[in-house]
Scaffold this motif. Structure first.
Motif: not given
Length: 689
Positions: A593-604, A615-623
């Motif tokens: 959830d983006p509202a979670d304090p552990e959320y990381i919005g970019r995987c780079f 696994h801390q906010g990254t989007v997974w298509t298979w889901l």
């Protein structure tokens, strides 16, 4: 680099070998080159043939067609400025040109696995790793095409550096050259290049300091030196073509001749092979060619609309299915360029890659292979690069194996296969009840399945940095117990079914079925421990001391998407509605959830930064597949709040053209990240599009 088109293309050969590069024909990754040969299929992937540096002489003017990024930051030559078009169908094709001339280039990597005519067994298969290249010239006058050969001999993860210890031998024959690296470690992989016309001149020279900007961004090695043994000069009249073939191995006397028609014949053969994927004939024939009498479940549609998009998805799905020499059977590469075959990924991807396409014999082979490697009740998550024991480092692969076996049986009614595999099912059940590696064991007090081992991550959220799991989920994870419940339901159903067949101890099987049903009921009751009424969602994990993790993750969606679901309809609806609000994006579900304090919005960034975001906010298509299955179960009267168009645009126009990326940033505009082609991304789209 703003005007460089760095979108990528991919060719594979069913053995683990691949070729890859960019639309602009510039290498931006360590994994870009024309022949990465899987010398121990599907492993041992070695870059042998990087590319041909082309120039065209027309009207006494030499026009460089290549594009390279150098360690100085310079881009030269700038052949991409003359690039008129690029297309991937039926094979990658570039067209360069000016007002009075045009030069096209096409590449194809022929399928490398051929079974003998006298046997359908993969053990009797012949393998070949080769690449075909064809240049075709159109213009007003004769032109001279010069092709400088750039080669290497290095592992596909690393880069080559010039060294006095590294030499390349070349032996010139008639319209062909044999090449092999030599170093203090011994001889490299032998291979050869041959051509239909032209004159070759030996001119050994090193080219230093190529730069790979994608690796720079990933914090990995980003410099390469390539060796050139010489160049080929071809005189081309208008309408002329030259065909080249790179093939690994020592010289062979019986090899087919290379002719001007070879390339077109290879394209036709590949199109014919691909046309069989998803057809009834492909689905019902085993390796020996004998017809199978499968009965299809309405839940497994065999004939989706025959659209251009579906055909491209079929083509993309085939790239992941490869032959593994160590087991003489098929396996599934998790993704390109850098992943191997993983148990969890294979089993999650299997329904989309095989069941909805009618490739039932392939599904059966994959299930049989992983079942054969079951140890201590665990299915391996990875096969190593060498022929040693696989790695048993996940809790869920065995449960996904049972779930996928159930879907296979629903689609085929292949009860003989169930009878053959039921001992594996029993082994998994016994190990989980009695306890196995990593302190994996069912809690006798509530029937839930958990694990407790420091420094490891046994679920699909498996990133570990400096010995610490980034998403610690020890205890009782929600999707693991949903899988456990579904497994017990399958087992009860199967034991009852087998007790009615003419095989086995009917009384014992009937009693087992009752016991599995009782355990399933206990687990179903205990699954209510995961319900968080304040949030209207499921706790992600329950620790052994009963502490509960209330983070909003997609594992709750996985839990309500399985064939047997232990949650109430009212709960399922709330879960999906909250997931729609917090996790759903145009490309899949966020992992947090983006509202979670552990959320990381970019995987780079470097590997540690990427792993911390994985696994801390990254989007997974298979889901998205789990989301749709859950929605169809609990909210069938409402339209699914998801449009396929962004993913289809991505398939056709973004990242690796013709495939789907592994992950996307959690934050808009959701840049594609990770592997540029991922098996379970393609597979889950195929199940529902």
């Amino acid at each position: 680099m703003v005007d460089l088109d760095t979108r990528e293309w991919l060719l594979t050969n069913g053995l683990g070998s691949f070729a890859s590069g960019t639309v602009a024909d510039v290498r931006t990754r360590t994994y870009h080159g024309w022949l990465f040969a899987a010398t121990n299929p599907p492993n041992g992937r070695t870059l042998l043939f990087s590319h041909l540096e082309a120039s065209l002489e027309v009207s006494k003017k030499v026009v460089p067609l290549g594009t390279n990024i150098w360690g100085t930051g310079n881009i030269e030559p700038t052949g991409y400025k003359l690039l008129h078009s690029f297309d991937i169908n039926p094979v990658p094709k570039w067209i360069w040109g000016e007002q009075d001339w045009q030069l096209s280039r096409q590449l194809i990597m022929p399928y490398g696995l051929e079974t003998s005519h006298n046997s359908g067994n993969l053990q009797d298969s012949l393998v070949s790793h080769r690449l075909l290249i064809q240049y075709r010239y159109e213009g007003r006058e004769t032109a001279i095409l010069r092709l400088r050969l750039l080669i290497a001999d290095r592992n596909f993860h690393s880069q080559q550096t010039q060294s006095s210890d590294l030499q390349f031998s070349q032996l010139l024959g008639y319209r062909q050259i044999y090449l092999q690296a030599m170093s203090n470690d011994g001889f490299g992989t032998p291979w050869r290049l041959r051509w239909t016309q032209g004159e070759y001149r030996a001119d050994p020279v090193w080219y230093w300091n190529y730069e790979f900007p994608e690796e720079t961004q990933r914090g990995l090695g980003d410099r390469e030196d390539l060796f050139s043994p010489g160049y080929l000069t071809v005189i081309l009249k208008p309408g002329d073509a030259v065909t080249l073939e790179a093939r690994i191995g020592f010289p062979e006397q019986s090899i087919d001749s290379l002719t001007p028609d070879t390339f077109a014949e290879a394209v036709e053969a590949e199109q014919e092979r691909l046309s069989q994927i998803g057809s009834w004939e492909s689905g019902i024939k085993g390796q020996g060619g004998q017809a199978k009498n499968y009965t299809l479940s309405p839940l497994s549609p065999l004939f989706p609309p025959s659209t251009k998009t579906w055909q491209q998805l079929l083509k993309a799905s085939d790239q992941f299915i490869v032959y593994r020499a160590s087991i003489a059977n098929p396996t599934v590469m998790a993704g390109y360029h850098w992943f191997n075959d993983w148990g969890r990924d294979t089993l999650i991807a299997l329904p989309g890659l095989t069941l909805v396409t009618g490739r039932f014999e392939l599904a059966k082979n994959l299930l049989q292979t992983f079942g054969r490697y079951c140890r201590h009740g665990l299915i391996p998550n990875t096969f190593p690069d060498t022929d040693t024991e696989p790695a048993y480092n996940c809790i869920d692969a065995a449960l996904w194996w049972i779930e996928t076996l159930g879907l296979y049986l629903e689609a085929t009614q292949d009860w003989q296969f169930l009878a053959a595999q039921f001992s594996v099912v029993q082994q998994i059940h016994k190990a989980f009840i009695g306890g196995t590696r990593y302190n994996i064991q069912v809690d006798a007090t509530d029937g839930l399945l958990g694990w407790d081992a420091p420094g490891v991550a046994l679920t699909w959220m498996d990133a570990v940095v400096e010995g610490q799991p980034i998403t610690p989920r020890s205890g009782k994870p929600v999707e693991i117990n949903a899988l456990w419940y579904s497994a017990l339901c399958w087992m009860s159903q199967w034991a009852e079914h087998l007790s009615q067949l003419e095989t086995g101890d009917k009384v014992r099987l009937a009693n087992q079925g009752k016991r599995y049903a009782q355990q399933a009921q206990q687990v179903k009751t205990s699954l209510q421990k995961f319900w968080n009424p304040q949030l209207g969602y499921l706790y992600d994990t329950i620790d052994f001391d009963d502490r509960r993790n209330a983070q909003i993750r997609p594992n709750a969606v996985l839990a309500v998407s399985l064939h047997h679901c232990g949650f109430l309809p009212s709960q399922g609806r709330q879960i999906l509605e909250l997931a729609t609000d917090r996790l759903l994006t145009p490309y899949g579900l966020r992992s947090l959830d983006p509202a979670d304090p552990e959320y990381i919005g970019r995987c780079f960034g470097n590997s540690q930064k990427r792993d911390r975001a994985y696994h801390q906010g990254t989007v997974w298509t298979w889901l998205i597949g789990a989301f749709i299955r859950g929605w169809q179960r609990f909210l069938p009267e409402q339209p699914i709040p998801f449009s396929w168009q962004p993913l289809l645009d991505h398939l056709w126009h973004d990242a690796c053209i013709g495939s789907i990326s592994e992950i996307f940033d959690g934050e808009p505009p959701h840049y594609p990240r990770g592997a540029v082609a991922q098996a379970w991304s393609i597979a889950e789209v195929m199940r529902h599009i």
